[in-house]
Design an enzyme around this catalytic site. Structure first.
Site, PDB file in Angstrom:
ATOM      1  N   CYS A   2       0.862  -1.192   0.000  1.00  0.00           N
ATOM      2  CA  CYS A   2       0.000   0.000   0.000  1.00  0.00           C
ATOM      3  C   CYS A   2       0.891   1.231   0.000  1.00  0.00           C
ATOM      4  CB  CYS A   2      -0.863   0.025   1.261  1.00  0.00           C
ATOM      5  SG  CYS A   2      -1.890  -1.410   1.474  1.00  0.00           S
ATOM      6  N   ARG A  27       1.486   1.615  -5.979  1.00  0.00           N
ATOM      7  CA  ARG A  27       1.656   0.630  -4.902  1.00  0.00           C
ATOM      8  C   ARG A  27       0.317   0.001  -4.510  1.00  0.00           C
ATOM      9  NH1 ARG A  27       6.345   0.959  -2.060  1.00  0.00           N
ATOM     10  NH2 ARG A  27       5.326  -0.012  -0.278  1.00  0.00           N
ATOM     11  N   TRP A  75      -3.803  -1.519  -1.199  1.00  0.00           N
ATOM     12  CA  TRP A  75      -3.735  -2.774  -1.967  1.00  0.00           C
ATOM     13  C   TRP A  75      -4.273  -3.825  -1.008  1.00  0.00           C
ATOM     14  CZ3 TRP A  75      -3.164  -4.767  -6.637  1.00  0.00           C
ATOM     15  CH2 TRP A  75      -2.882  -6.111  -6.767  1.00  0.00           C
ATOM     16  N   ASN A 101       0.810  -0.195   6.062  1.00  0.00           N
ATOM     17  CA  ASN A 101       1.245  -1.001   4.923  1.00  0.00           C
ATOM     18  C   ASN A 101       1.886  -2.252   5.499  1.00  0.00           C
ATOM     19  OD1 ASN A 101       2.143  -2.010   2.477  1.00  0.00           O
ATOM     20  ND2 ASN A 101       4.056  -0.840   2.533  1.00  0.00           N
ATOM     21  N   GLY A 102       1.376  -3.433   5.112  1.00  0.00           N
ATOM     22  CA  GLY A 102       1.954  -4.694   5.603  1.00  0.00           C
ATOM     23  C   GLY A 102       0.841  -5.638   6.029  1.00  0.00           C
ATOM     24  N   GLU A 475       5.931 -21.009 -20.901  1.00  0.00           N
ATOM     25  CA  GLU A 475       5.917 -19.669 -20.279  1.00  0.00           C
ATOM     26  C   GLU A 475       7.098 -18.840 -20.783  1.00  0.00           C
ATOM     27  OE1 GLU A 475       4.062 -17.729 -18.921  1.00  0.00           O
ATOM     28  OE2 GLU A 475       5.299 -16.292 -17.842  1.00  0.00           O
ATOM     29  N   LYS A 479       6.762 -15.256 -22.736  1.00  0.00           N
ATOM     30  CA  LYS A 479       7.443 -14.018 -22.316  1.00  0.00           C
ATOM     31  C   LYS A 479       8.194 -13.401 -23.488  1.00  0.00           C
ATOM     32  CE  LYS A 479       5.802 -13.104 -19.147  1.00  0.00           C
ATOM     33  NZ  LYS A 479       4.720 -14.009 -18.997  1.00  0.00           N
ATOM     34  N   GLU A 482       5.669 -11.970 -26.165  1.00  0.00           N
ATOM     35  CA  GLU A 482       4.778 -10.848 -25.865  1.00  0.00           C
ATOM     36  C   GLU A 482       5.528  -9.548 -25.594  1.00  0.00           C
ATOM     37  OE1 GLU A 482       2.335 -11.044 -22.358  1.00  0.00           O
ATOM     38  OE2 GLU A 482       3.727 -12.351 -21.326  1.00  0.00           O
ATOM     39  N   HIS A 498       9.158 -35.096 -33.696  1.00  0.00           N
ATOM     40  CA  HIS A 498       7.948 -35.411 -34.484  1.00  0.00           C
ATOM     41  C   HIS A 498       7.555 -34.242 -35.380  1.00  0.00           C
ATOM     42  CE1 HIS A 498       7.345 -39.081 -32.184  1.00  0.00           C
ATOM     43  NE2 HIS A 498       7.663 -38.379 -31.109  1.00  0.00           N
ATOM     44  N   LYS A 597      -3.085  -5.332 -19.423  1.00  0.00           N
ATOM     45  CA  LYS A 597      -2.738  -6.083 -18.209  1.00  0.00           C
ATOM     46  C   LYS A 597      -3.881  -7.005 -17.797  1.00  0.00           C
ATOM     47  CE  LYS A 597      -0.340  -7.532 -14.862  1.00  0.00           C
ATOM     48  NZ  LYS A 597       0.690  -8.540 -15.242  1.00  0.00           N
TER      49      LYS A 597
HETATM   50  C1  AGP Z   1       1.026 -13.010 -19.219  1.00  0.00           C
HETATM   51  O1  AGP Z   1       2.321 -12.455 -19.307  1.00  0.00           O
HETATM   52  C2  AGP Z   1       0.034 -12.268 -20.082  1.00  0.00           C
HETATM   53  N1  AGP Z   1       0.015 -10.899 -19.790  1.00  0.00           N
HETATM   54  C3  AGP Z   1      -1.338 -12.927 -20.124  1.00  0.00           C
HETATM   55  O2  AGP Z   1      -1.151 -14.170 -20.759  1.00  0.00           O
HETATM   56  C4  AGP Z   1      -2.030 -13.188 -18.772  1.00  0.00           C
HETATM   57  O3  AGP Z   1      -1.365 -14.198 -18.070  1.00  0.00           O
HETATM   58  C5  AGP Z   1      -3.461 -13.674 -19.070  1.00  0.00           C
HETATM   59  O4  AGP Z   1      -4.147 -12.644 -19.730  1.00  0.00           O
HETATM   60  C6  AGP Z   1      -4.232 -14.086 -17.812  1.00  0.00           C
HETATM   61  O5  AGP Z   1      -4.364 -12.973 -16.968  1.00  0.00           O
HETATM   62  P1  AGP Z   1      -4.892 -13.221 -15.464  1.00  0.00           P
HETATM   63  O6  AGP Z   1      -3.883 -14.077 -14.779  1.00  0.00           O
HETATM   64  O7  AGP Z   1      -4.994 -11.849 -14.882  1.00  0.00           O
HETATM   65  O8  AGP Z   1      -6.217 -13.912 -15.563  1.00  0.00           O
END
Ligand code: AGP
Length: 602
Positions: A2, A27, A75, A101-102, A475, A479, A482, A498, A597
């Site tokens: 927070c 934060r 938060w 905060n904590g 994963e 990364k 994206e 294959h 996001k």
């Molecule tokens: C991950 O780096 C991406 N930004 C995206 O795949 C994300 O994981 C996905 O949209 C799911 O989001 P969420 O975990 O908030 O549900």
């Protein structure tokens, strides 16, 4: 995490508090509030939502032009992000106000004790315990002593700013959460970090753990919790505001990668006891015949790892589904199913849709979510919050490793509550060792940065892994895709022959997850196959593994961990690799093109 801000001086505090909180909004941003002290009375204004919502509410409130006040942007960790749970929190007589905060780990026990003594609580938060605890020790003229006695009985982490109606002072208290003082000309500030101070003063004092500071227009005094006076050195800030908000890191993503040891410790905090795992909910695993994990993107990949974890520890069969696929295929679900829904934001539309589908068909549901009070968090039957703090960078990093941590805790919890109960306490102690092991991996960031210079000109990349390292490969590839816009594909290493092996040549970087586990020998053979076709091998290897190192063109060494824990370690170099490749290509890492996001559209 927070944001706390406090001011005492000769100017109207309200606008200074709001400006300070805006600097701290990254934060935490789900609710906010301020408290002003004027004529021995406390005046407050709180609101759910962003600071802008609080600001417009203040315009219509009848607040005095006080020159002393504290503020908070939240938060949520305990209690939904509502106005009543927003800070500041007060005692029964509204003589004490606290922003925090904590996490107060022993707040339940303290709350019960205080309620027995007649204290009436208004909120669901752990923080409100502090204001009533200070009230318990406060006798009308011992504000500082009452705070000292209160903090002595607290367990957990706290950065506090506290005011009392009868005194023109702020008391700041630090243990485990950051607090910094800003020393102005006949005015003093306190904040969670220097980003909120720099527009007022560059003269700062960083409080250390177990220190408290008494702030007034006459100056400040800093003491240990036992009352010992300490001389503190005033430092000169050298950073820009933006640098400070990112904690000195160039991007939020890098900051969040480096926050992972602390974030995992936060996920574990208060949930590991001497004989297993405890949650705030109870769940009888005996009804569970099947577990379905539903998620998207990175959260789906942590779900794939969760399958290995839960099946190995509990023996319950686990299916993992893309939420978007699950929700539209009229899935076969019934009352003996447990649906685990994983989402950092708690707002992903497809994941929410899949959750509703599973619930409608009779499944019990658990959410593994980071954002407290988010839609998914409110929709599930029970929840495990990550407590990872806000994840600002669009590319998910600390949420992924904390999700795996939460899945491990859940698997152990399910197993310890089954008839054939056993808990491998050695495994749990290895889990607690992870934050230190992550620090070891993070110390190799420079080496990863150098490797990134080799990969950055590629147009494609292959990520290969087996077992629990196959989702890590997925994963790692996500990364890179994206944030650097290089096409990358994660694949089960054995599947390469294959088809994808046709892609291998000297222009194809191949990233191998080659740490030691059941299939280690097979991975070495796969590396040989790539080498024989002039593929460039970049391998994540255990520090003592010369065989894998000799097969790789470049390698990053990581400490050994059992295969149920190694994904949390092995993903770190891949997060860093994607980050440094993207930075070297001049891409806005925190806001890559086309992405958001939280994907609240279907
Ligand atoms: C991950 O780096 C991406 N930004 C995206 O795949 C994300 O994981 C996905 O949209 C799911 O989001 P969420 O975990 O908030 O549900």
């Amino acid at each position: 995490m927070c944001g706390i801000f406090g001011y005492i001086g000769s100017k109207p505090a309200s606008s200074i508090l709001i400006a300070g909180l805006k600097r701290l909004e990254y934060r935490g941003y789900d609710s906010a509030g301020i408290c002003l002290v004027e004529n021995q009375e406390l005046f407050n204004c709180k609101s759910s939502g962003k600071i802008a919502d609080l600001e417009s509410k203040i315009l219509n409130a009848k607040l005095p032009q006080a020159t002393l006040g504290i503020g908070h942007t939240r938060w949520a960790t305990h209690g939904e992000p509502t106005e009543i749970n927003a800070h500041p929190h007060f005692d029964c007589k509204k003589e004490i106000a606290v922003v925090h905060n904590g996490i107060i780990e022993n707040f339940q026990a303290l709350k019960s004790l205080l309620e027995k003594e007649g204290h009436i609580f208004a909120s669901q938060t752990d923080t409100e315990v502090l204001s009533h605890l200070i009230e318990k020790f406060y006798s009308g003229n011992n504000f500082e002593k009452a705070v000292q006695e209160a903090v002595e009985v607290l367990e957990g982490t706290f950065g506090l700013a506290i005011v009392c109606n009868k005194e023109q002072k702020i008391i700041a208290v630090k243990k485990g959460s950051p607090l910094v003082l800003g020393i102005g000309d006949k005015e003093i500030f306190v904040a969670s970090d220097a980003a909120a101070l720099i527009s007022h003063t560059k003269r700062v004092i960083y409080l250390e753990d177990n220190e408290m500071a008494m702030l007034s227009t006459d100056g400040f005094a800093v003491k240990k919790f036992d009352g010992t006076i300490i001389e503190k050195e005033i430092q000169e800030l050298k950073w820009s505001v933006e640098q400070i908000e990112k904690g000195g890191f160039e991007h939020f993503m890098l900051k969040e990668i480096f926050e992972q040891p602390q974030a995992i410790a936060n996920t574990l905090r208060g949930r590991l006891s001497s004989n297993g795992v405890k949650f705030s909910f109870t769940l009888d695993p005996c009804f569970v015949k099947r577990i379905i994990i539903l998620a998207c993107g990175t959260s789906y990949y942590s779900g794939l790892i969760g399958k290995h974890i839960i099946e190995r520890i509990t023996g319950i069969p686990v299916e993992v589904d893309y939420a978007s696929e699950f929700r539209y295929r009229n899935p076969l679900v019934n009352e003996s199913d447990l649906a685990i829904v994983i989402s950092q934001s708690g707002e992903t539309a497809d994941t929410l849709g899949a959750l509703k589908t599973a619930k409608a068909k009779g499944a019990k549901t658990i959410g593994i979510v980071n954002v407290v009070g988010s839609t998914i968090a409110r929709e599930v039957d029970a929840g495990i919050y990550l407590h990872a703090g806000p994840e600002i960078g669009v590319a998910s990093t600390k949420a992924f490793t904390c999700q795996i941590t939460a899945l491990i805790l859940l698997a152990v919890y399910l197993q310890q509550n089954k008839d054939d109960c056993w808990v491998d306490l050695n495994f749990l102690s290895q889990l607690q060792e992870l934050p230190n092991q992550l620090q070891e991996v993070l110390s190799q960031a420079e080496k990863v940065k150098n490797i990134a210079q080799i990969i950055k000109t590629s147009t494609n990349a292959l990520y290969l892994g087996r077992g629990t390292n196959y989702p890590v490969a997925l994963e790692g590839a996500l990364k890179l895709k994206e944030i650097s816009y290089i096409h990358a594909e994660g694949y089960p290493a054995a599947e390469m022959k294959h088809g994808p092996i046709a892609l291998i040549d000297e222009n194809m970087p191949v990233v191998f997850l080659a740490t030691k586990d059941e299939t280690y020998e097979k991975i070495l053979s796969n590396m040989q196959e790539v080498k024989a076709r002039k593929g460039k091998i970049f391998a994540i290897v255990n520090s003592d593994d010369t065989l894998a190192k000799n097969l790789a063109d470049e390698f990053i060494e990581v400490p050994f961990a059992v295969d149920l824990l190694s994904p949390i370690i092995n993903v770190i170099p891949l997060q860093l690799l994607a980050y440094y490749v993207a930075v070297s290509k001049g891409i806005d890492v925190d806001k890559p093109r086309n992405l958001a996001k939280s994907v609240t559209v279907e």
